[in-house]
Design an enzyme around this catalytic site. Structure first.
Site, PDB file in Angstrom:
ATOM      1  N   GLU A  35       0.887  -1.230  -0.034  1.00  0.00           N
ATOM      2  CA  GLU A  35       0.229  -0.171   0.174  1.00  0.00           C
ATOM      3  C   GLU A  35       0.937   1.136   0.087  1.00  0.00           C
ATOM      4  O   GLU A  35       1.871   1.372   0.818  1.00  0.00           O
ATOM      5  CB  GLU A  35      -1.008   0.020   1.096  1.00  0.00           C
ATOM      6  CG  GLU A  35      -1.743   0.944   1.378  1.00  0.00           C
ATOM      7  CD  GLU A  35      -2.855   1.431   0.282  1.00  0.00           C
ATOM      8  OE1 GLU A  35      -3.592   0.627  -0.083  1.00  0.00           O
ATOM      9  OE2 GLU A  35      -2.546   2.582  -0.350  1.00  0.00           O
ATOM     10  N   GLU A  38      -0.554   6.194   3.313  1.00  0.00           N
ATOM     11  CA  GLU A  38      -0.091   6.243   4.710  1.00  0.00           C
ATOM     12  C   GLU A  38      -0.952   5.449   5.408  1.00  0.00           C
ATOM     13  O   GLU A  38      -0.838   4.830   6.208  1.00  0.00           O
ATOM     14  CB  GLU A  38      -0.458   7.482   5.491  1.00  0.00           C
ATOM     15  CG  GLU A  38       0.818   8.080   6.023  1.00  0.00           C
ATOM     16  CD  GLU A  38       0.687   9.579   6.382  1.00  0.00           C
ATOM     17  OE1 GLU A  38      -0.043   9.712   7.335  1.00  0.00           O
ATOM     18  OE2 GLU A  38       1.013  10.457   5.482  1.00  0.00           O
ATOM     19  N   LYS A  53     -20.836   8.508   3.616  1.00  0.00           N
ATOM     20  CA  LYS A  53     -22.244   8.242   4.693  1.00  0.00           C
ATOM     21  C   LYS A  53     -22.090   8.937   5.972  1.00  0.00           C
ATOM     22  O   LYS A  53     -23.188   9.360   6.604  1.00  0.00           O
ATOM     23  CB  LYS A  53     -22.140   6.707   4.638  1.00  0.00           C
ATOM     24  CG  LYS A  53     -23.176   6.100   3.515  1.00  0.00           C
ATOM     25  CD  LYS A  53     -22.768   6.772   2.234  1.00  0.00           C
ATOM     26  CE  LYS A  53     -21.936   6.021   1.306  1.00  0.00           C
ATOM     27  NZ  LYS A  53     -21.743   6.631  -0.105  1.00  0.00           N
ATOM     28  N   GLY A 115       3.825  -0.132  -5.606  1.00  0.00           N
ATOM     29  CA  GLY A 115       4.195  -1.269  -6.272  1.00  0.00           C
ATOM     30  C   GLY A 115       3.943  -1.274  -7.575  1.00  0.00           C
ATOM     31  O   GLY A 115       3.101  -0.703  -8.161  1.00  0.00           O
ATOM     32  N   GLY A 176     -23.277  15.376 -13.164  1.00  0.00           N
ATOM     33  CA  GLY A 176     -23.512  13.746 -13.092  1.00  0.00           C
ATOM     34  C   GLY A 176     -24.582  13.392 -12.012  1.00  0.00           C
ATOM     35  O   GLY A 176     -24.376  14.215 -10.993  1.00  0.00           O
ATOM     36  N   GLY A 266     -18.030   9.750 -12.933  1.00  0.00           N
ATOM     37  CA  GLY A 266     -17.393   8.374 -12.661  1.00  0.00           C
ATOM     38  C   GLY A 266     -16.221   8.222 -12.323  1.00  0.00           C
ATOM     39  O   GLY A 266     -15.488   9.289 -12.074  1.00  0.00           O
ATOM     40  N   ARG A 267     -15.828   7.287 -12.389  1.00  0.00           N
ATOM     41  CA  ARG A 267     -14.193   6.857 -11.566  1.00  0.00           C
ATOM     42  C   ARG A 267     -13.535   6.008 -12.659  1.00  0.00           C
ATOM     43  O   ARG A 267     -14.121   5.054 -13.151  1.00  0.00           O
ATOM     44  CB  ARG A 267     -14.633   6.120 -10.357  1.00  0.00           C
ATOM     45  CG  ARG A 267     -15.122   6.964  -9.256  1.00  0.00           C
ATOM     46  CD  ARG A 267     -15.245   6.052  -8.040  1.00  0.00           C
ATOM     47  NE  ARG A 267     -13.952   6.162  -7.499  1.00  0.00           N
ATOM     48  CZ  ARG A 267     -13.285   6.897  -6.624  1.00  0.00           C
ATOM     49  NH1 ARG A 267     -13.776   7.918  -6.199  1.00  0.00           N
ATOM     50  NH2 ARG A 267     -12.075   6.459  -6.114  1.00  0.00           N
ATOM     51  N   HIS A 439     -45.605  -5.241  11.873  1.00  0.00           N
ATOM     52  CA  HIS A 439     -46.182  -4.007  11.543  1.00  0.00           C
ATOM     53  C   HIS A 439     -45.961  -3.093  13.056  1.00  0.00           C
ATOM     54  O   HIS A 439     -45.931  -3.756  14.054  1.00  0.00           O
ATOM     55  CB  HIS A 439     -47.577  -4.420  11.467  1.00  0.00           C
ATOM     56  CG  HIS A 439     -48.471  -3.295  11.382  1.00  0.00           C
ATOM     57  ND1 HIS A 439     -48.665  -2.226  10.231  1.00  0.00           N
ATOM     58  CD2 HIS A 439     -49.508  -2.638  12.422  1.00  0.00           C
ATOM     59  CE1 HIS A 439     -49.415  -1.447  10.493  1.00  0.00           C
ATOM     60  NE2 HIS A 439     -49.901  -1.416  11.794  1.00  0.00           N
TER      61      HIS A 439
HETATM   62  P1  NAI Z   1     -21.422   7.176 -12.252  1.00  0.00           P
HETATM   63  O1  NAI Z   1     -20.771   6.555 -13.836  1.00  0.00           O
HETATM   64  O2  NAI Z   1     -22.367   6.438 -11.608  1.00  0.00           O
HETATM   65  O3  NAI Z   1     -22.223   8.418 -12.800  1.00  0.00           O
HETATM   66  C1  NAI Z   1     -21.827   9.498 -13.641  1.00  0.00           C
HETATM   67  C2  NAI Z   1     -22.728  10.123 -14.393  1.00  0.00           C
HETATM   68  O4  NAI Z   1     -22.222  11.493 -14.914  1.00  0.00           O
HETATM   69  C3  NAI Z   1     -23.388   9.278 -15.179  1.00  0.00           C
HETATM   70  O5  NAI Z   1     -24.787   9.523 -15.159  1.00  0.00           O
HETATM   71  C4  NAI Z   1     -23.017  10.141 -16.468  1.00  0.00           C
HETATM   72  O6  NAI Z   1     -24.062  10.202 -17.408  1.00  0.00           O
HETATM   73  C5  NAI Z   1     -22.954  11.535 -16.073  1.00  0.00           C
HETATM   74  N1  NAI Z   1     -22.186  12.370 -16.963  1.00  0.00           N
HETATM   75  C6  NAI Z   1     -20.821  11.914 -17.655  1.00  0.00           C
HETATM   76  N2  NAI Z   1     -20.307  13.002 -18.079  1.00  0.00           N
HETATM   77  C7  NAI Z   1     -21.072  14.154 -18.304  1.00  0.00           C
HETATM   78  C8  NAI Z   1     -21.382  15.485 -18.677  1.00  0.00           C
HETATM   79  N3  NAI Z   1     -20.266  15.955 -19.326  1.00  0.00           N
HETATM   80  N4  NAI Z   1     -22.274  16.223 -18.279  1.00  0.00           N
HETATM   81  C9  NAI Z   1     -23.201  15.726 -17.501  1.00  0.00           C
HETATM   82  N5  NAI Z   1     -23.235  14.474 -16.830  1.00  0.00           N
HETATM   83  C10 NAI Z   1     -22.391  13.632 -17.379  1.00  0.00           C
HETATM   84  O7  NAI Z   1     -20.470   7.626 -11.694  1.00  0.00           O
HETATM   85  P2  NAI Z   1     -20.191   8.283 -10.202  1.00  0.00           P
HETATM   86  O8  NAI Z   1     -21.520   8.910  -9.606  1.00  0.00           O
HETATM   87  O9  NAI Z   1     -19.098   9.374  -9.969  1.00  0.00           O
HETATM   88  O10 NAI Z   1     -19.682   7.027  -9.104  1.00  0.00           O
HETATM   89  C11 NAI Z   1     -18.612   6.465  -9.459  1.00  0.00           C
HETATM   90  C12 NAI Z   1     -18.728   4.830  -9.109  1.00  0.00           C
HETATM   91  O11 NAI Z   1     -18.752   4.690  -7.941  1.00  0.00           O
HETATM   92  C13 NAI Z   1     -19.917   4.462  -9.641  1.00  0.00           C
HETATM   93  O12 NAI Z   1     -19.736   3.186 -10.208  1.00  0.00           O
HETATM   94  C14 NAI Z   1     -20.774   4.287  -8.250  1.00  0.00           C
HETATM   95  O13 NAI Z   1     -21.844   3.425  -8.415  1.00  0.00           O
HETATM   96  C15 NAI Z   1     -19.928   3.955  -7.151  1.00  0.00           C
HETATM   97  N6  NAI Z   1     -20.494   4.735  -6.148  1.00  0.00           N
HETATM   98  C16 NAI Z   1     -21.224   3.790  -5.219  1.00  0.00           C
HETATM   99  C17 NAI Z   1     -22.033   4.540  -4.323  1.00  0.00           C
HETATM  100  C18 NAI Z   1     -23.083   3.826  -3.495  1.00  0.00           C
HETATM  101  O14 NAI Z   1     -23.101   2.541  -3.620  1.00  0.00           O
HETATM  102  N7  NAI Z   1     -23.787   4.256  -2.688  1.00  0.00           N
HETATM  103  C19 NAI Z   1     -21.657   5.874  -3.783  1.00  0.00           C
HETATM  104  C20 NAI Z   1     -20.610   6.707  -4.658  1.00  0.00           C
HETATM  105  C21 NAI Z   1     -20.143   5.993  -5.713  1.00  0.00           C
END
Ligand code: NAI
Length: 461
Positions: A35, A38, A53, A115, A176, A266-267, A439
């Site tokens: 890793e 830190e 959260k 790594g 997004g 997105g990531r 209930h």
């Molecule tokens: P995401 O891929 O779920 O959503 C990104 C959104 O940005 C999409 O709906 C896309 O259409 C939109 N987008 C992309 N380019 C754009 C633009 N130029 N203009 C406007 N909108 C645009 O990615 P997000 O929300 O960043 O999350 C990353 C990952 O982390 C996801 O896989 C997500 O499921 C996960 N995650 C899960 C959580 C949970 O389970 N509670 C909490 C936070 C993240």
């Protein structure tokens, strides 16, 4: 065995990496966990699920204070950002401490440094040397993406910076409407900010069932969040004391000003400069390509979590993938993960949770289906909690199994656990309807949906 020779070397200590390390050690393997950060814990513990959260819990308390009169309590208060940060930090510290203790107790060797994958397989660790192992597990995770040409500034931020921002913004534009965007939009609104959400696809939460997106749009509108779907961002400008976000929607170009712009588009996978391709690992848009067993193109090199080209980037998926790989390395025959059966959860207000097929996906697969939408409006507990919501069930027609459950409303991120058993065990509505739900409870929404689907609802029209 020489000092630097392990059974398993795990690169990255996020949820995927640490679960693979812990399970492998539990199965008697000699494990090295590499890793560069830190602290152990990766995105979920340090910059993702847990701190966000924690923030959302503070948001929930703020909302309750604001609405306290509805329950006959006179309370008032304002967000205290230092206090919120301290709470978040305390939760993260406790969990990181717990994880670090577990890793030590299992006698896993933690090697600090960056790594790089090498042949053998082995991992070259900067400042340490070569770590050889019979199996290497790649679990280097992901980072928040920006739009092309964009860079992080004091006011143009990703979720990483949002967690450490020195102040609560008075206004925010969120680009997004996936999980990150929805959760932060919800958080900022609860903190009193003016919030605008800009989503390129035609609806909020575009991966969820369409009815959930509709309910969410309605709920956000009611909360005073301006949400624009089908809106493409054209330009983001940090003007020094504010940001300007220009987007195009329905043929019109609009510009919104705010204190900050949170980019949640997105990531991307952390896979560059880590020797993956040189060692023979195939990448697909940066993600490590794996077979159904999660093995990469190189024998004895595995990839899990956000790095792997598997369907979801979710901590609970990484956790399951890490365990599966550790067991396979130990020679245990593990079935492939069924990704459709994995619950998806978003902790906005209202919460969103789902498992299985959406109505559209079920139809695309040519399934003959029946659909039931149950509104929580008439549910005793929902009225006591003070939040409405909806449960939508998708079932194979004529009494067949329930193949999808889609929910929006209070505590649905917990209710989805029951929904998961229903869809994964392929229960039919009639079977679920025969189970007596407590209930008054929010879980009655699931019981009532099943009753309605089985044609026995007393409460639905
Ligand atoms: P995401 O891929 O779920 O959503 C990104 C959104 O940005 C999409 O709906 C896309 O259409 C939109 N987008 C992309 N380019 C754009 C633009 N130029 N203009 C406007 N909108 C645009 O990615 P997000 O929300 O960043 O999350 C990353 C990952 O982390 C996801 O896989 C997500 O499921 C996960 N995650 C899960 C959580 C949970 O389970 N509670 C909490 C936070 C993240």
């Amino acid at each position: 065995m020489p000092d630097d020779q392990y059974d398993v070397a795990v690169l990255g200590s996020g949820t995927g990496g640490y679960s693979a390390a812990l399970r492998a050690a539990q199965l008697g393997k000699r494990v090295a966990l590499i890793e560069r950060d830190e602290r152990l814990g990766g995105t979920c513990l340090l910059r993702g699920c847990i701190p966000t959260k924690a923030l959302l819990r503070s948001a929930e308390v703020m909302d309750a204070v604001r609405r306290s009169g509805e329950w006959g309590i006179e309370a008032s208060g304002e967000p205290d950002w230092d206090g919120i940060q301290a709470f978040k930090g305390k939760v993260v510290d406790k969990l990181v401490g717990g994880l670090t203790g577990l890793i030590k107790a299992r006698k896993i060797e933690v090697i600090r440094g960056t790594g790089k994958l090498a042949g053998g397989p082995a991992v070259e660790v900067e400042g340490h040397g070569t770590v050889r192992a019979s199996d290497v597990v790649l679990a280097t995770g992901s980072y928040p993406r920006l739009l092309p040409g964009m860079e992080v500034t004091d006011r143009v931020i990703t979720s990483d910076q949002a967690l450490e921002l020195p102040y609560i913004p008075g206004s925010a534009v969120v680009i997004g409407a996936g999980a990150v965007g929805l959760e932060f939009a919800s958080f900022y609104r609860s903190m009193g900010a003016e919030v605008t959400v800009v989503e390129a696809l035609p609806r909020l939460a575009p991966l969820e069932d369409e009815d959930v997106s509709k309910e969410l749009a309605r709920a956000f509108r009611k909360r005073g969040i301006a949400a624009h779907a089908g809106a493409k961002v054209k330009d983001v400008k940090d003007a020094g004391d504010h940001v300007e976000v220009t987007y195009e929607a329905g043929g019109r170009t609009e510009t919104v000003s705010a204190d900050v712009c949170l980019v949640a588009v997105g990531r991307g996978p952390v896979s560059q400069g880590l020797g993956y391709e040189e060692a023979g690992v195939e990448l697909e848009r940066g993600h490590a390509k794996v077979d159904g067993q999660l093995q990469t193109a190189v024998s004895h090199v595995w990839a899990i979590g956000d790095l792997a080209a598997t369907p979801f980037q979710l901590a609970h998926v990484s956790f399951a993938e890490g365990i599966a790989v550790a067991e396979r390395i130990a020679g245990i025959d593990v079935p492939e993960i069924d990704y459709i059966g994995i619950p998806r959860v978003t902790y906005s207000t209202p919460e969103v949770a789902s498992v299985g097929l959406t109505e559209a996906q079920a139809r695309e697969r040519g399934l003959e289906i029946e659909v039931e939408r149950f509104s929580m409006q008439g549910l005793g507990k929902a009225n006591i909690v003070g939040e409405g919501g909806m449960v939508k069930m998708v079932a194979v027609a004529d009494g067949g199994p329930i193949v999808g459950v889609h929910m929006i409303g209070p505590h649905v991120t917990d209710l989805v656990a029951e929904a998961q058993l229903i869809t994964n065990w392929e229960a039919a509505a009639g079977e679920v309807a025969s189970l007596i739900h407590p209930h008054p409870s929010l879980s009655e929404a699931i019981g009532e949906s099943a009753l309605a689907l089985a044609g026995k609802s007393l409460h639905a029209p």
